[in-house]
Design a protein around this motif. Structure first.
Motif, PDB file in Angstrom:
ATOM      1  N   ALA A   1       0.824  -1.220   0.000  1.00 19.32           N
ATOM      2  CA  ALA A   1       0.000   0.000   0.000  1.00 19.32           C
ATOM      3  C   ALA A   1       0.858   1.271   0.000  1.00 19.32           C
ATOM      4  N   VAL A   2       1.962   1.261   0.748  1.00 19.06           N
ATOM      5  CA  VAL A   2       2.779   2.480   0.825  1.00 19.06           C
ATOM      6  C   VAL A   2       3.408   2.808  -0.528  1.00 19.06           C
ATOM      7  N   ASN A   3       3.628   1.787  -1.333  1.00 18.73           N
ATOM      8  CA  ASN A   3       4.155   2.007  -2.689  1.00 18.73           C
ATOM      9  C   ASN A   3       3.052   2.431  -3.657  1.00 18.73           C
ATOM     10  N   LEU A   4       1.876   1.801  -3.540  1.00 20.51           N
ATOM     11  CA  LEU A   4       0.740   2.191  -4.388  1.00 20.51           C
ATOM     12  C   LEU A   4       0.424   3.667  -4.167  1.00 20.51           C
ATOM     13  N   SER A   5       0.610   4.093  -2.913  1.00 26.63           N
ATOM     14  CA  SER A   5       0.330   5.476  -2.557  1.00 26.63           C
ATOM     15  C   SER A   5       1.254   6.444  -3.322  1.00 26.63           C
ATOM     16  N   ASP A   6       2.508   6.064  -3.517  1.00 30.76           N
ATOM     17  CA  ASP A   6       3.429   6.926  -4.277  1.00 30.76           C
ATOM     18  C   ASP A   6       3.048   6.990  -5.764  1.00 30.76           C
ATOM     19  N   ILE A   7       2.531   5.888  -6.306  1.00 33.82           N
ATOM     20  CA  ILE A   7       2.046   5.919  -7.705  1.00 33.82           C
ATOM     21  C   ILE A   7       0.815   6.828  -7.777  1.00 33.82           C
ATOM     22  N   ALA A   8      -0.091   6.669  -6.799  1.00 32.41           N
ATOM     23  CA  ALA A   8      -1.301   7.508  -6.748  1.00 32.41           C
ATOM     24  C   ALA A   8      -0.929   8.981  -6.661  1.00 32.41           C
TER      25      ALA A   8
ATOM     26  N   ASN B   1      11.227  -4.653   1.311  1.00 29.52           N
ATOM     27  CA  ASN B   1      11.292  -3.563   0.332  1.00 29.52           C
ATOM     28  C   ASN B   1      10.491  -3.944  -0.901  1.00 29.52           C
ATOM     29  N   ILE B   2       9.534  -3.107  -1.257  1.00 22.93           N
ATOM     30  CA  ILE B   2       8.764  -3.350  -2.480  1.00 22.93           C
ATOM     31  C   ILE B   2       9.004  -2.203  -3.450  1.00 22.93           C
ATOM     32  N   ALA B   3       9.166  -2.562  -4.712  1.00 27.07           N
ATOM     33  CA  ALA B   3       9.218  -1.563  -5.777  1.00 27.07           C
ATOM     34  C   ALA B   3       7.976  -1.753  -6.636  1.00 27.07           C
ATOM     35  N   VAL B   4       7.351  -0.662  -7.039  1.00 25.78           N
ATOM     36  CA  VAL B   4       6.152  -0.752  -7.877  1.00 25.78           C
ATOM     37  C   VAL B   4       6.334   0.097  -9.129  1.00 25.78           C
ATOM     38  N   LEU B   5       5.879  -0.459 -10.242  1.00 23.20           N
ATOM     39  CA  LEU B   5       5.848   0.278 -11.500  1.00 23.20           C
ATOM     40  C   LEU B   5       4.410   0.681 -11.785  1.00 23.20           C
TER      41      LEU B   5
END
Ligand code: ADP
Ligand code: MG
Length: 335
Positions: free
Chosen positions: A74-81, A138-142
């Motif tokens: 979720a914390v990574n999805l938030s940066d994409i959002a 650590n998760i990375a999201v594209l």
């Protein structure tokens, strides 16, 4: 020199410069919620990565593993959002202490998979190691975004209204519940859930990305006091924030009264709410707020104004200037 003398953001500034120059055309690197890489003629790839470390970001014995799996994504999805984008793919790197049980990890992955499926994000790879110390995730999201819809931290303009997409301080209240081992009533349970299972505003981010009147945007990970400063720095502007207007949930108001918390401080300075902070052209504000309310059945709340006073952050309460007792979260700040 101690890291505490620089702080997290001083440290990033110290090394970032050489990596921000001579980038390929159209590429944006260090400095925003995501890196931006041109993809097709009119779309860009977004890339972000966020790490959660045991005893820094979570207490393993007091965090349900399923919730931690969800939160890591979720914390990574938030940066994409925060850029206005749509998340697509994820990579997971995990360092695991020997004491962690397989059943714990199974539950972690159930949480991760549930949110990934819900958001249609596919886990494409990662890395696994043992850890002699804490559990590290650590998760990375594209993600993908139409180039025209990218919302950068640098796009705020003097006169813009500052808005938020959700209630502030709940995750910070939940942390108090956890650390002080408070008796659990309905309100405490709600706040703890906001701490354990933050909801990234992915739909809201994409919708706001489509609105030309929305100028700058970021997600609130460290509290608005810390996060508004990123917009001020990158947009060379200042801001006035009215503390009385910070939206607070009934649960936070009730619990603050019961436990003598300073609710206003929590709303302004505690992190991990993961809603979005954005600036909106003032002449379009009413229309954007009405359309947001119609689309999401929640308000888009105005909390302040962008000024032309570079790096001047002023707080008011019902138009009277006030000082904050504490500041937003920064790693190393209290080392
Ligand atoms: P966020 O909270 O949105 O994830 P941060 O405030 O943590 O962003 O980071 C600010 C910027 O610095 C981001 O663009 C991030 O990618 C970059 N950054 C942070 N740490 C590092 C690092 N160790 N190496 C390179 N870039 C970094
Ligand atoms: Mg962010």
């Amino acid at each position: 020199m101690k890291l505490a003398d620089l702080g997290e953001f001083g440290f990033i500034r110290r090394f970032a410069g050489p990596f921000q120059t001579h980038l390929p055309s159209g590429v944006t690197g260090i400095g925003d919620d995501c890196a931006i890489i041109p993809w097709t003629a009119d779309t860009c790839q977004l890339v972000t990565t966020d790490m959660l470390v045991e005893d820094v970001h979570f207490l393993r014995q007091r965090t349900p593993p399923q919730a931690l799996g969800e939160k890591s994504l979720a914390v990574n999805l938030s940066d994409i959002a925060a850029m206005g984008g749509k998340p697509t793919h994820a990579f997971l790197s995990i360092g695991i202490p020997a004491a962690v049980e397989v059943e714990w990890l199974d539950a972690f992955f159930t949480g991760l998979r549930t949110l990934a499926e819900h958001e249609q994000v596919s886990l494409l790879g990662g890395d696994t190691t043992s850890s002699p110390g804490p559990l590290i995730v650590n998760i990375a999201v594209l993600g993908l975004i139409p180039s025209k819809q990218i919302k950068r931290r640098s796009a705020a303009r003097p006169g813009d209204s500052v808005c938020v997409t959700g209630e502030l301080g709940d995750a910070g209240g939940g942390l108090r519940v956890l650390l002080d081992a408070l008796t659990m009533g309905e309100d405490e349970r709600y706040l703890l859930d906001r701490q354990h299972r933050p909801q990234a505003h992915v739909q809201e981010g994409q919708w706001l990305g489509e609105q030309p009147a929305v100028h700058a945007m970021l997600d609130i990970s460290d509290g608005i006091d810390a996060d508004i400063r990123h917009i001020m720095e990158q947009s060379a502007c200042g801001a006035i924030i009215d503390l009385a207007r910070l939206p607070r949930s009934p649960a936070l108001l009730n619990a603050a009264q019961r436990h003598q918390w300073d609710c206003e401080q929590l709303a302004a300075t505690s992190g991990e709410d993961y809603c979005l902070l954005l600036t909106v052209a003032p002449d379009q504000l009413r229309a954007v707020q009405a359309a947001f309310q119609a689309r999401f059945a929640r308000p888009l709340t105005t909390i302040g104004t962008i000024t032309d006073q570079a790096m001047q952050l002023l707080y008011t309460r019902n138009d009277q200037p006030v000082q904050l007792q504490q500041h937003g979260f920064e790693h190393f700040a209290d080392a």
